[in-house]
Enzyme design. Structure first.
Site, PDB file in Angstrom:
ATOM      1  N   ASN A 255      52.080  69.782  -9.375  1.00  0.00           N
ATOM      2  CA  ASN A 255      53.405  69.713  -9.996  1.00  0.00           C
ATOM      3  C   ASN A 255      54.461  69.272  -9.014  1.00  0.00           C
ATOM      4  O   ASN A 255      54.363  69.486  -7.809  1.00  0.00           O
ATOM      5  CB  ASN A 255      53.789  71.073 -10.616  1.00  0.00           C
ATOM      6  CG  ASN A 255      54.535  71.974  -9.635  1.00  0.00           C
ATOM      7  OD1 ASN A 255      55.733  71.815  -9.393  1.00  0.00           O
ATOM      8  ND2 ASN A 255      53.815  72.919  -9.036  1.00  0.00           N
ATOM      9  N   SER A 256      55.471  68.629  -9.585  1.00  0.00           N
ATOM     10  CA  SER A 256      56.654  68.322  -8.813  1.00  0.00           C
ATOM     11  C   SER A 256      57.855  68.452  -9.734  1.00  0.00           C
ATOM     12  O   SER A 256      58.335  67.483 -10.311  1.00  0.00           O
ATOM     13  CB  SER A 256      56.572  66.905  -8.241  1.00  0.00           C
ATOM     14  OG  SER A 256      57.743  66.648  -7.503  1.00  0.00           O
ATOM     15  N   ILE A 257      58.282  69.697  -9.929  1.00  0.00           N
ATOM     16  CA  ILE A 257      59.385  69.972 -10.839  1.00  0.00           C
ATOM     17  C   ILE A 257      60.711  69.681 -10.123  1.00  0.00           C
ATOM     18  O   ILE A 257      61.630  69.137 -10.719  1.00  0.00           O
ATOM     19  CB  ILE A 257      59.352  71.449 -11.317  1.00  0.00           C
ATOM     20  CG1 ILE A 257      57.984  71.820 -11.907  1.00  0.00           C
ATOM     21  CG2 ILE A 257      60.485  71.729 -12.312  1.00  0.00           C
ATOM     22  CD1 ILE A 257      57.592  71.127 -13.182  1.00  0.00           C
TER      23      ILE A 257
ATOM     24  N   ASN B 275      63.827  84.756  -6.976  1.00  0.00           N
ATOM     25  CA  ASN B 275      63.351  83.772  -6.013  1.00  0.00           C
ATOM     26  C   ASN B 275      64.512  82.821  -5.709  1.00  0.00           C
ATOM     27  O   ASN B 275      65.160  82.315  -6.624  1.00  0.00           O
ATOM     28  CB  ASN B 275      62.164  83.025  -6.645  1.00  0.00           C
ATOM     29  CG  ASN B 275      61.534  81.992  -5.734  1.00  0.00           C
ATOM     30  OD1 ASN B 275      62.038  80.887  -5.591  1.00  0.00           O
ATOM     31  ND2 ASN B 275      60.404  82.324  -5.132  1.00  0.00           N
TER      32      ASN B 275
ATOM     33  N   CYS C 104      58.896  75.441  -0.707  1.00  0.00           N
ATOM     34  CA  CYS C 104      58.740  74.510  -1.821  1.00  0.00           C
ATOM     35  C   CYS C 104      58.502  73.100  -1.310  1.00  0.00           C
ATOM     36  O   CYS C 104      59.315  72.554  -0.561  1.00  0.00           O
ATOM     37  CB  CYS C 104      59.954  74.507  -2.733  1.00  0.00           C
ATOM     38  SG  CYS C 104      59.702  73.402  -4.137  1.00  0.00           S
TER      39      CYS C 104
ATOM     40  N   GLY D 168      45.836  80.941  -7.966  1.00  0.00           N
ATOM     41  CA  GLY D 168      44.661  80.743  -8.811  1.00  0.00           C
ATOM     42  C   GLY D 168      44.126  81.967  -9.505  1.00  0.00           C
ATOM     43  O   GLY D 168      42.975  81.980  -9.935  1.00  0.00           O
TER      44      GLY D 168
ATOM     45  N   THR E 169      49.949  79.787 -12.404  1.00  0.00           N
ATOM     46  CA  THR E 169      49.385  78.842 -13.365  1.00  0.00           C
ATOM     47  C   THR E 169      48.645  79.549 -14.501  1.00  0.00           C
ATOM     48  O   THR E 169      48.606  79.047 -15.625  1.00  0.00           O
ATOM     49  CB  THR E 169      48.458  77.866 -12.609  1.00  0.00           C
ATOM     50  OG1 THR E 169      49.233  77.257 -11.563  1.00  0.00           O
ATOM     51  CG2 THR E 169      47.915  76.788 -13.504  1.00  0.00           C
TER      52      THR E 169
HETATM   53  C1  LIG Z   1      55.219  74.543 -12.358  1.00  0.00           C
HETATM   54  C2  LIG Z   1      55.367  75.412 -11.150  1.00  0.00           C
HETATM   55  C3  LIG Z   1      56.646  75.750 -10.677  1.00  0.00           C
HETATM   56  C4  LIG Z   1      56.793  76.549  -9.547  1.00  0.00           C
HETATM   57  N1  LIG Z   1      58.053  76.881  -9.114  1.00  0.00           N
HETATM   58  C5  LIG Z   1      58.210  77.695  -8.043  1.00  0.00           C
HETATM   59  C6  LIG Z   1      59.506  78.112  -7.613  1.00  0.00           C
HETATM   60  O1  LIG Z   1      60.520  77.776  -8.235  1.00  0.00           O
HETATM   61  N2  LIG Z   1      59.604  78.923  -6.517  1.00  0.00           N
HETATM   62  C7  LIG Z   1      58.491  79.347  -5.833  1.00  0.00           C
HETATM   63  O2  LIG Z   1      58.623  80.079  -4.852  1.00  0.00           O
HETATM   64  N3  LIG Z   1      57.252  78.977  -6.231  1.00  0.00           N
HETATM   65  C8  LIG Z   1      57.085  78.168  -7.308  1.00  0.00           C
HETATM   66  N4  LIG Z   1      55.811  77.816  -7.717  1.00  0.00           N
HETATM   67  C9  LIG Z   1      54.643  78.310  -6.979  1.00  0.00           C
HETATM   68  C10 LIG Z   1      54.017  79.511  -7.667  1.00  0.00           C
HETATM   69  O3  LIG Z   1      54.922  80.603  -7.727  1.00  0.00           O
HETATM   70  C11 LIG Z   1      52.729  79.959  -6.946  1.00  0.00           C
HETATM   71  O4  LIG Z   1      53.048  80.338  -5.630  1.00  0.00           O
HETATM   72  C12 LIG Z   1      51.687  78.855  -6.884  1.00  0.00           C
HETATM   73  O5  LIG Z   1      51.665  78.130  -8.087  1.00  0.00           O
HETATM   74  C13 LIG Z   1      50.280  79.391  -6.620  1.00  0.00           C
HETATM   75  O6  LIG Z   1      49.879  80.320  -7.598  1.00  0.00           O
HETATM   76  P1  LIG Z   1      48.968  79.924  -8.890  1.00  0.00           P
HETATM   77  O7  LIG Z   1      47.779  79.201  -8.393  1.00  0.00           O
HETATM   78  O8  LIG Z   1      48.657  81.235  -9.550  1.00  0.00           O
HETATM   79  O9  LIG Z   1      49.836  79.060  -9.745  1.00  0.00           O
HETATM   80  C14 LIG Z   1      55.642  77.016  -8.854  1.00  0.00           C
HETATM   81  C15 LIG Z   1      54.374  76.670  -9.333  1.00  0.00           C
HETATM   82  C16 LIG Z   1      54.211  75.896 -10.463  1.00  0.00           C
HETATM   83  C17 LIG Z   1      52.831  75.569 -10.951  1.00  0.00           C
END
Ligand SMILES: Cc1cc2nc3c(=O)[nH]c(=O)nc-3n(C[C@H](O)[C@H](O)[C@H](O)COP(=O)(O)O)c2cc1C
Ligand SMILES: Cc1cc2nc3c(=O)[nH]c(=O)nc-3n(C[C@H](O)[C@H](O)[C@H](O)COP(=O)(O)OP(=O)(O)OC[C@H]3O[C@@H](n4cnc5c(N)ncnc54)[C@H](O)[C@@H]3O)c2cc1C
Ligand code: FES
EC number: 1.3.-.-
Lengths: 275, 323
Positions: free
Chosen positions: B71-73, B101, B132, B246, B268
């Site tokens: 992702n790249s939001i 956050n 980020c 994950g 996710t």
């Molecule tokens: C779409 C999306 C947006 C995210 N936005 C943020 C964010 O705003 N701030 C942050 O610290 N992490 C952000 N993350 C990272 C997640 O909080 C998490 O650390 C990372 O996705 C790994 O966990 P996961 O594999 O369970 O998704 C984002 C991840 C995704 C997929």
């Protein structure tokens, strides 16, 4: 608008292949048919396993409130749609729905309802799978005694879908194909001018590839027509949390991003920047 | 077994949670209240809040990969003022702990955010997103450098008395040196990992799949990286850890506890199925019951390595594995 979406497990009760690549799936569910409006979608897990990982969005092709069933039209384009199309009857599919804002008459209270005036003519313009949300819409319009014309564009005749379904509703169904194998040869947008009558208020509903939507939006701006389009964009959450699925609303120089899953998928043409 | 009373409460320093299951930043929003009972969660972590409104990056913003999501939001959010006026009052209607956050482009911005949020009632802790990968300035620039991490965290520390969490990026050679800098600067809790930097390319068009090009990878594909980093930090430092990366079910969560995490966050996984965090709470309770354990504390750091197991050696990390 308060979302009425639910997290459900619906039973796949019928599969009907419409073309080599498109299958119509009928699900039974106690909630979705009663809650849904035309233009809304469901967000489903193609497989109960975690592959593919993300859910996939599908428009509600139609619903039957009495029987408690709803239909999706699924085109096989990749791994998720392939797995979904291979699911068997009586299997359960995890889904969230109904989601998004359907076709609407927007007022400031946030209420959305179908645009219906007796002096209107409703032009549905669909390219390819853009036909998916239109049956539900056409049915609702016909139930209110409206005049409905469906302009459907495909690449070739073997991709033409649902002509009899729309004719049964009493809608005029007009086809164009890019190779000329059925109907008029060329793009579906070139059919529109023929159906713009002076004496009626024209309302356009469009769904399909971006190029088509861009043309329809430009045409309706030029002609001053009411127009709504249903957009597709990549989704991750489907609920409005992740801001993956955004489109531009405003003008090219001053826009904001809106979420297709939550603020759409249907938008009014005049607010959209279609790229 | 089975009769013992399970207590899922966890203490992350001063931050006490009724259970160790959180939802991760950027992957959860108020809309989820329509589908699940969020009051059952250990805590909610908000999407990153920045000082000013951010429009975010050009779409497409996500791309599904094998068992993962790129992702790249671009930290799209309406800014901290809007959060205080509109976002926070909504969350406060729910009896659930709220962690905010925050992300900035400069040390001063992080400090200012800490100052503004310090007075906000209903904010139970701050999480500094120094990791980020999706913004040009700030973000990961801080998180890959121990000195910069120290500066950001200590600037925030001096502006807030709320519990302070530093969220670490995995895009570094030595996670422990960053973790240590954050703890020395006053972070009371560490959360890790954020996403792994990556790129996906369309072989037909030769173009990146994401509008912005590079993105951050999340989902099951990154879980072993996250579990490994949790364990490295657990071995080196005495600080409560929130494990992220994950997690899709309670067994994934147990892995993180065994590696040394005291809480976990689902990211996710919320997209896969919004019920996952609640299912983890239920699954974990049963698991602990079956094992005759009383709480998560009984699992923390209990991984058993074989004698002679290999162990990554990095500068400034004590490399000896003792069993
Ligand atoms: C779409 C999306 C947006 C995210 N936005 C943020 C964010 O705003 N701030 C942050 O610290 N992490 C952000 N993350 C990272 C997640 O909080 C998490 O650390 C990372 O996705 C790994 O966990 P996961 O594999 O369970 O998704 C984002 C991840 C995704 C997929
Ligand atoms: C609101 C909405 C309604 C839709 N309604 C229908 C419908 O009724 N019938 C139908 O056949 N298709 C519909 N689509 C497109 C459908 O979602 C995609 O064809 C499907 O997700 C493809 O998944 P895949 O795994 O087979 O393809 P892959 O290409 O392998 O998918 C990879 C990723 O890209 C996403 N993706 C691929 N194509 C699209 C697309 N066109 N739009 C958005 N995301 C996409 C997938 O969801 C997945 O995350 C709709 C899309 C949206 C956004
Ligand atoms: S898909 Fe997440 S906001 Fe639309």
């Amino acid at each position: 608008m308060v979302s009425q979406a639910r997290l459900v497990s619906s039973t796949l009760i019928k599969k009907n292949w419409m073309t080599d690549e498109v299958v119509r799936l009928t699900f039974s569910d106690p909630h979705i048919p009663a809650l849904a409006v035309p233009g809304q979608f469901v967000f489903l897990r193609p497989s109960p396993l975690n592959y593919p990982l993300l859910r996939r969005p599908y428009s509600l092709f139609d619903v039957d409130e009495e029987k408690g069933v709803f239909d999706l039209l699924v085109k096989v384009v990749g791994v998720g749609s392939r797995i979904l199309s291979q699911r068997s009857e009586r299997e359960m599919v995890d889904l969230i729905g109904p989601l998004g804002n359907g076709f609407f008459l927007s007022d400031n209270s946030g209420q959305r309802e179908l645009l219906t005036w007796s002096d209107s003519k409703h032009l549905i313009v669909a390219g390819g799978m853009g036909i998916a949300p239109m049956h539900f819409l056409a049915r609702r319009l016909k139930e209110r005694g409206e005049e409905v014309v469906v302009l459907f564009g495909a690449v070739s005749r073997n991709e033409v879908l649902c002509s009899s379904e729309f004719q049964e509703l009493g809608a005029l169904f007009v086809v164009s194909t890019e190779d000329g194998s059925l109907g008029k040869m060329g793009k579906v947008s070139s059919l529109i001018p023929e159906y713009l009558s002076r004496d009626k208020r024209i309302q356009i509903y469009a769904c399909g590839p971006r190029g088509l939507l861009k043309e329809v939006v430009e045409l309706s701006r030029r002609e001053g027509l009411l127009c709504q389009v249903s957009l597709e964009e990549r989704m991750a959450c489907g609920l409005g949390a992740c801001r993956s699925c955004v489109c531009k609303v405003g003008t090219e120089s001053q826009f904001e991003y809106k979420r297709v899953c939550r603020d759409g998928p249907v938008f009014r043409a005049e607010e959209l920047v279609v790229e | 077994m089975g009769n013992n009373k399970i207590n899922l409460e966890v203490h992350l320093g001063r931050l006490i949670l009724k259970n160790p299951v959180l939802v991760a930043s950027g992957t959860f929003s108020y809309e989820y209240t329509e589908l699940i009972d969020i009051s059952k969660l250990g805590a909610v972590v908000t999407k990153a809040v920045t000082l000013r409104r951010r429009q975010g990056n050009r779409p497409p913003r996500t791309w599904e990969t094998s068992c993962g999501l790129l992702n790249s939001i671009g930290l799209e959010n309406p800014g901290v003022e809007h959060f205080l006026e509109k976002g926070l009052p909504c969350w406060r209607r729910w009896p659930v702990k709220l962690i905010v956050n925050v992300a900035g482009e400069t040390v001063e911005e992080y400090a200012e955010l800490a100052r503004i949020l310090d007075g906000a009632e209903g904010v139970d802790a701050l999480e500094a997103n120094i990791s980020c990968p999706n913004i040009r300035e700030g973000g990961i620039f801080f998180g890959v450098n121990p000195e910069m991490s120290y500066r950001v965290i200590s600037a925030m520390r001096s502006r807030t008395s709320k519990p302070l969490i530093a969220k670490l990026t995995p895009n570094v050679t030595d996670i422990v040196s960053i973790a240590r800098a954050c703890v020395e600067a006053g972070a009371e809790i560490l959360s890790l990992i954020n996403t792994l930097r990556g790129l996906a390319i369309d072989p037909d068009t030769f173009r990146p799949r994401l509008g912005k090009g590079f993105g951050g990878l999340s989902g099951p594909a990154i879980k072993p990286v996250a579990v490994g980093m949790i364990h490295q930090v657990y071995r080196a430092l005495d600080v409560p850890l929130i494990g992220i990366g994950g997690i899709l079910d309670y067994r994934d969560a147990v892995e993180f506890f065994l590696a040394g995490a005291r809480a976990v966050a689902v990211g996710t996984g919320n997209f896969v199925n919004p019920r996952i965090p609640l299912e983890i709470i239920e699954g974990l309770t049963k698991f602990l019951e079956e094992k005759g354990m009383r709480g998560v504390e009984d699992l923390v750091g209990k991984v058993r390595f074989e004698v002679g197991a290999t162990w990554p050696r990095f500068p400034r990390t004590e490399g000896e594995l003792t069993i």
